[in-house]
Design an enzyme around this catalytic site. Structure first.
Site, PDB file in Angstrom:
ATOM      1  N   ASN A 287       0.831  -1.190   0.000  1.00  0.00           N
ATOM      2  CA  ASN A 287       0.000   0.000   0.000  1.00  0.00           C
ATOM      3  C   ASN A 287       0.874   1.253   0.000  1.00  0.00           C
ATOM      4  O   ASN A 287       1.995   1.254   0.513  1.00  0.00           O
ATOM      5  CB  ASN A 287      -1.023   0.000   1.142  1.00  0.00           C
ATOM      6  CG  ASN A 287      -0.451  -0.161   2.526  1.00  0.00           C
ATOM      7  OD1 ASN A 287       0.542  -0.853   2.741  1.00  0.00           O
ATOM      8  ND2 ASN A 287      -1.097   0.450   3.506  1.00  0.00           N
TER       9      ASN A 287
ATOM     10  N   GLU B  82       0.321   5.359   0.724  1.00  0.00           N
ATOM     11  CA  GLU B  82      -0.571   6.410   1.172  1.00  0.00           C
ATOM     12  C   GLU B  82      -0.191   7.750   0.554  1.00  0.00           C
ATOM     13  O   GLU B  82       0.885   7.906  -0.026  1.00  0.00           O
ATOM     14  CB  GLU B  82      -0.534   6.507   2.703  1.00  0.00           C
ATOM     15  CG  GLU B  82      -1.090   5.274   3.368  1.00  0.00           C
ATOM     16  CD  GLU B  82      -1.040   5.326   4.879  1.00  0.00           C
ATOM     17  OE1 GLU B  82      -1.699   4.479   5.489  1.00  0.00           O
ATOM     18  OE2 GLU B  82      -0.337   6.182   5.453  1.00  0.00           O
TER      19      GLU B  82
ATOM     20  N   CYS C 298      -4.130   0.631  -2.361  1.00  0.00           N
ATOM     21  CA  CYS C 298      -3.992  -0.597  -1.569  1.00  0.00           C
ATOM     22  C   CYS C 298      -2.956  -1.537  -2.180  1.00  0.00           C
ATOM     23  O   CYS C 298      -2.651  -1.468  -3.371  1.00  0.00           O
ATOM     24  CB  CYS C 298      -5.330  -1.323  -1.488  1.00  0.00           C
ATOM     25  SG  CYS C 298      -6.608  -0.419  -0.615  1.00  0.00           S
TER      26      CYS C 298
ATOM     27  N   GLU D 146      -3.150  -4.779  -2.850  1.00  0.00           N
ATOM     28  CA  GLU D 146      -3.662  -5.687  -3.876  1.00  0.00           C
ATOM     29  C   GLU D 146      -3.726  -4.989  -5.235  1.00  0.00           C
ATOM     30  O   GLU D 146      -3.358  -5.551  -6.262  1.00  0.00           O
ATOM     31  CB  GLU D 146      -5.062  -6.188  -3.502  1.00  0.00           C
ATOM     32  CG  GLU D 146      -5.112  -6.949  -2.195  1.00  0.00           C
ATOM     33  CD  GLU D 146      -5.418  -6.069  -0.986  1.00  0.00           C
ATOM     34  OE1 GLU D 146      -6.093  -6.559  -0.073  1.00  0.00           O
ATOM     35  OE2 GLU D 146      -4.979  -4.896  -0.942  1.00  0.00           O
TER      36      GLU D 146
ATOM     37  N   CYS E 185     -10.375  -5.037   0.809  1.00  0.00           N
ATOM     38  CA  CYS E 185     -11.457  -4.052   0.810  1.00  0.00           C
ATOM     39  C   CYS E 185     -12.311  -4.224  -0.451  1.00  0.00           C
ATOM     40  O   CYS E 185     -11.950  -4.950  -1.375  1.00  0.00           O
ATOM     41  CB  CYS E 185     -10.889  -2.632   0.881  1.00  0.00           C
ATOM     42  SG  CYS E 185     -10.139  -2.032  -0.658  1.00  0.00           S
TER      43      CYS E 185
ATOM     44  N   CYS F 272     -10.588  -3.310  -3.816  1.00  0.00           N
ATOM     45  CA  CYS F 272      -9.632  -4.338  -4.242  1.00  0.00           C
ATOM     46  C   CYS F 272     -10.348  -5.583  -4.748  1.00  0.00           C
ATOM     47  O   CYS F 272      -9.920  -6.204  -5.719  1.00  0.00           O
ATOM     48  CB  CYS F 272      -8.679  -4.685  -3.108  1.00  0.00           C
ATOM     49  SG  CYS F 272      -7.487  -3.376  -2.802  1.00  0.00           S
TER      50      CYS F 272
END
Length: 149
Positions: free
Chosen positions: A58, A60, A69, A71, A103, A106
């Site tokens: 991930n 940010e 993310c 994935e 999530c 993803c």
């Protein structure tokens, strides 16, 4: 991208060795995560149809909604850099006592490249989640829905 141990021939179900490599790649990817805000480093590794393993972490951003993310990072880089066509399996690592599943965003991106892929979530504890994407995202919207458009 990491080469799996032994032969690079993909199978419908990852071998124990491929799962071990996926798990190690997901844990290693988490160590590369850029998470100055949440401090929640996530790593993912996907196994493609050619037996190749592609890690992602991930990333940010100060504008929170613009982060990505693990994935999706793995899928996007594998598609652009290595011509990914199909994902057979994904392993997601979170630095938690219990595993965390992907999530919703993803799940949708993963669906594009493997609606029935195997999904394994691992953590710092001993528990893990083993499921399939179609169980996590029933009645998914995908390329097949655009065929009639």
């Amino acid at each position: 991208m990491l080469d799996p141990p032994g032969e690079s021939m993909a199978t419908d179900i990852p071998s124990p060795e491929q799962w071990a490599t996926l798990e190690a790649a997901a844990r290693a990817a988490a160590r590369q995560a850029y998470v100055p805000y949440s401090r929640f480093a996530v790593g993912a590794a996907i196994l493609d149809e050619q037996g190749r393993i592609h890690p992602g972490c991930n990333v940010e951003n100060a504008s929170y909604g613009l982060g990505n993310c693990a994935e999706r990072t793995a899928v996007f880089s594998a598609r652009v850099l290595h011509g990914l066509q199909q994902v057979l399996a994904v392993c997601i690592y979170t630095p938690t006592a219990t595993p965390t599943s992907p999530c919703g965003a993803c799940r949708q991106v993963l669906n594009e490249f493997g609606p029935q892929m195997l999904v394994r979530s691992i953590c710092d504890g001993t528990d893990r989640i083993d499921t399939t994407l179609d169980q996590l995202l029933p009645h998914a919207f995908g390329p097949q829905n655009l065929a009639d458009a």
